[in-house]
Design an enzyme around this catalytic site. Structure first.
Site, PDB file in Angstrom:
ATOM      1  CG  HIS A  60      -9.675  -5.685  -0.184  1.00  0.00           C
ATOM      2  ND1 HIS A  60     -10.026  -6.831   0.482  1.00  0.00           N
ATOM      3  CD2 HIS A  60      -8.380  -5.452   0.139  1.00  0.00           C
ATOM      4  CE1 HIS A  60      -8.991  -7.269   1.187  1.00  0.00           C
ATOM      5  NE2 HIS A  60      -7.979  -6.457   0.992  1.00  0.00           N
ATOM      6  CD  GLU A 112      -4.473  -7.901   1.055  1.00  0.00           C
ATOM      7  OE1 GLU A 112      -5.351  -7.183   1.560  1.00  0.00           O
ATOM      8  OE2 GLU A 112      -3.259  -7.725   1.262  1.00  0.00           O
ATOM      9  CG  ASN A 150      -0.448  -6.855  -1.747  1.00  0.00           C
ATOM     10  OD1 ASN A 150      -0.905  -7.503  -2.690  1.00  0.00           O
ATOM     11  ND2 ASN A 150      -1.044  -6.796  -0.564  1.00  0.00           N
ATOM     12  CG  ASP A 157     -12.850  -8.560   0.648  1.00  0.00           C
ATOM     13  OD1 ASP A 157     -12.761  -7.546  -0.078  1.00  0.00           O
ATOM     14  OD2 ASP A 157     -12.370  -8.605   1.796  1.00  0.00           O
ATOM     15  CD  GLU A 206      -2.929  -1.273   2.237  1.00  0.00           C
ATOM     16  OE1 GLU A 206      -2.837  -0.478   3.190  1.00  0.00           O
ATOM     17  OE2 GLU A 206      -3.833  -2.119   2.152  1.00  0.00           O
TER      18      GLU A 206
HETATM   19  C1  XIL Z   1      -6.673  -6.453   7.613  1.00  0.00           C
HETATM   20  C2  XIL Z   1      -7.071  -7.651   8.455  1.00  0.00           C
HETATM   21  O1  XIL Z   1      -7.929  -8.458   7.693  1.00  0.00           O
HETATM   22  C3  XIL Z   1      -7.770  -7.188   9.708  1.00  0.00           C
HETATM   23  O2  XIL Z   1      -7.998  -8.298  10.570  1.00  0.00           O
HETATM   24  C4  XIL Z   1      -6.901  -6.173  10.431  1.00  0.00           C
HETATM   25  O3  XIL Z   1      -7.634  -5.670  11.545  1.00  0.00           O
HETATM   26  C5  XIL Z   1      -6.553  -5.029   9.505  1.00  0.00           C
HETATM   27  O4  XIL Z   1      -5.907  -5.542   8.358  1.00  0.00           O
HETATM   28  N1  XIL Z   1      -4.992  -4.687   3.127  1.00  0.00           N
HETATM   29  C6  XIL Z   1      -4.030  -5.496   3.638  1.00  0.00           C
HETATM   30  C7  XIL Z   1      -4.353  -6.393   4.764  1.00  0.00           C
HETATM   31  O5  XIL Z   1      -2.932  -5.558   3.078  1.00  0.00           O
HETATM   32  O6  XIL Z   1      -3.255  -6.582   5.618  1.00  0.00           O
HETATM   33  C8  XIL Z   1      -5.523  -5.897   5.563  1.00  0.00           C
HETATM   34  O7  XIL Z   1      -5.878  -6.896   6.525  1.00  0.00           O
HETATM   35  C9  XIL Z   1      -6.674  -5.594   4.654  1.00  0.00           C
HETATM   36  C10 XIL Z   1      -6.315  -4.524   3.657  1.00  0.00           C
END
Ligand code: XIL
Length: 501
Positions: free
Chosen positions: A257, A288, A217, A290, A157
């Protein structure tokens, strides 16, 4: 069933009901017959057959049997983050959870993605650390698990929200210095936490002889465009980073996401964006995933199962898209449970498959299909030497040489879909180095440029012109650089004309 092999082939060759065919093939050892091999029944098996991994984010308290049954890859959801395992001097602590996850993955034959080394968030004791301390931590973390970690998210990020295309202006990116003030961190004399962290990570991997691949990422980088067709500047900035630091970066994670934020929607050019990163030679992962199922405020398409299908297909259609990871097993245990974005309902080890699960499994079972070939250059300058007949002995005297080409030449390769395309243009210097270039080409009528990267564009239709940006104008003799643009309409038959300065 006592038929001879010949009889068996004959029986199977005639049109029998599917149920009979299944009986025949389970009763005797028939070689692969019929139009399609049996469908796999788990995500991991279906994905493996298609040549990619299908993984899940996991925590030590949720290592139920489903993890190893359905998934072929594991990402620690929180247990490898600096706030869990880093000390303020870059040492390691509290690695128990991470060790449990790595061991579980290993005994279930799953790949591990390490997540994550350099991140503004969940930095814990590392918050505010210098590059030297980050480097210490990078070394300690990579060395602890070595090749047991297949992929490490080295930098997470790095880019700002709201499609600005800029780096974040918070630690660790505040350590960046733009020595010549040209607006980027890609020049000699610049310091860049992204580059320097990757250099360190690469060094550690090489010194240890590990097979670990190093990834960058980010989120909202999935499509070439965002809502309304606006260019995805964040994706373009990530592309520039990967292209510039390609020697240290092996893989790119698009977090994926997907939700109804204008910059987080699923666009039709997802596959084309995956393809352009793949064309840089890196592996691409949807790291990641969803997908919000909030249909009351739905900007992201036609229902969750179909959206999953579309996203999985986009990856399958690009050979170097080598993995998909969902960010949890079930909706209720997800970090964004209200969006119900995952493949299962239920919890605590007892899970039910959703329509989205079946859509993903079905799509994976279809395999990569006709993977979009990397289209050969559509137009090139006329060949400078005639095709060589392999039977002709090589000439003993040098053939007349074409006069040395100074200046530059350009070729275009296309990745097209109905109504749109991405063009990648390769600019090659002639026999002398060049310090700048301009490529002019004429688009068919009705075709419009909507997005450009690694070049400044002027004009969007008819005759358009692209010139170098500050970091890719200088090209050594015989060497190449690339830029790209996206458009609507068709772009076959382009004839680029390159002028050097
Ligand atoms: C999130 C986890 O899922 C949560 O449990 C935690 O509280 C916060 O982080 N991007 C990422 C992940 O790279 O590490 C994050 O994970 C979600 C967004």
């Amino acid at each position: 069933m006592n038929s001879s092999p010949r009889q068996r082939r004959k029986i199977i060759g005639t049109a029998l009901p599917a149920a009979v065919l299944m009986l025949v093939s389970s009763a005797v050892a028939v070689q692969s017959v019929g139009p399609a091999a049996a469908a796999e029944t788990t995500l991991r098996a279906a994905a493996a057959k298609a040549g990619l991994f299908f993984g899940v984010a996991a925590s030590p308290n949720r290592l139920y049997p489903i993890v190893g049954q359905e998934f072929g890859q594991l990402t620690p959801e929180n247990d490898m983050k600096p706030d869990r395992i880093a000390t303020s001097s870059g040492g390691l602590q509290n690695t128990g959870g991470a060790d449990t996850l790595v061991n579980h993955a290993q005994s279930n034959n799953m790949l591990v993605r390490g997540h994550t080394l350099v991140w503004h968030s969940q930095a814990g004791a590392l918050q505010g650390a210098s590059q030297a301390t980050l480097n210490t931590f990078i070394g300690n973390a990579i060395n602890r698990w070595g090749s047991r970690i297949a992929y490490w998210d080295v930098v997470n990020e790095a880019l700002e929200d709201n499609n600005t295309g800029r780096r974040r202006n918070q630690w660790p990116h505040t350590m960046n210095r733009d020595a010549n003030g040209d607006g980027d961190f890609f020049d000699a004399g610049d310091t860049d936490v992204i580059r320097d962290s990757f250099i360190r990570a690469k060094q550690v991997v090489q010194a240890g002889g590990y097979t670990t691949k190093l990834c960058i990422n980010d989120y909202d980088v999935e499509g070439l465009t965002v809502q309304g067709g606006t260019p995805n500047r964040k994706a373009n900035a990530l592309y520039d980073i990967v292209r510039n630091y390609r020697q240290y970066i092996d893989c790119v994670g698009f977090q994926a996401h997907f939700n109804d934020n204008p910059n987080s929607i699923i666009t039709d050019d997802l596959q084309a964006n995956i393809q352009r990163f793949a064309d840089l030679g890196v592996e691409v992962h949807l790291s990641e995933v969803d997908i919000d199922d909030d249909l009351s405020n739905n900007d992201i398409g036609a229902g969750q199962a179909e959206n999953y299908r579309k996203v999985v297909r986009a990856c399958l259609n690009v050979a170097k898209c080598t993995g998909i990871t969902v960010w949890g097993i079930s909706d209720s245990e997800s970090w964004r449970s209200s969006e119900r974005g995952l493949l299962f309902t239920g919890g605590n080890g007892s899970y039910q498959k959703k329509a989205a699960y079946h859509a993903v499994l079905d799509e994976l079972n279809k395999g990569r299909g006709s993977v979009t070939p990397t289209t050969p250059p559509v137009t090139t300058a006329p060949p400078t030497t005639p095709p060589v007949d392999p039977t002709t002995p090589p000439p003993t005297t040098a053939p007349p040489t074409t006069p040395p080409t100074t200046g530059c030449s350009a070729t275009v390769s296309l990745n097209s879909w109905t109504g749109g395309f991405v063009a990648t243009v390769r600019v090659t210097a002639g026999t002398a180095p060049i310090s700048g270039w301009t490529v002019r080409l004429t688009l068919p009528s009705g075709t419009t440029v909507t997005n450009t990267w690694s070049a400044n564009a002027s004009g969007t239709s008819g005759t358009v012109q692209f010139s170098n940006v500050n970091y890719n104008g200088a090209v050594s003799a015989g060497q190449s650089t690339e830029f790209g643009f996206q458009g609507t309409g068709t772009a076959t038959g382009l004839t680029p004309v390159c002028t050097a300065s």
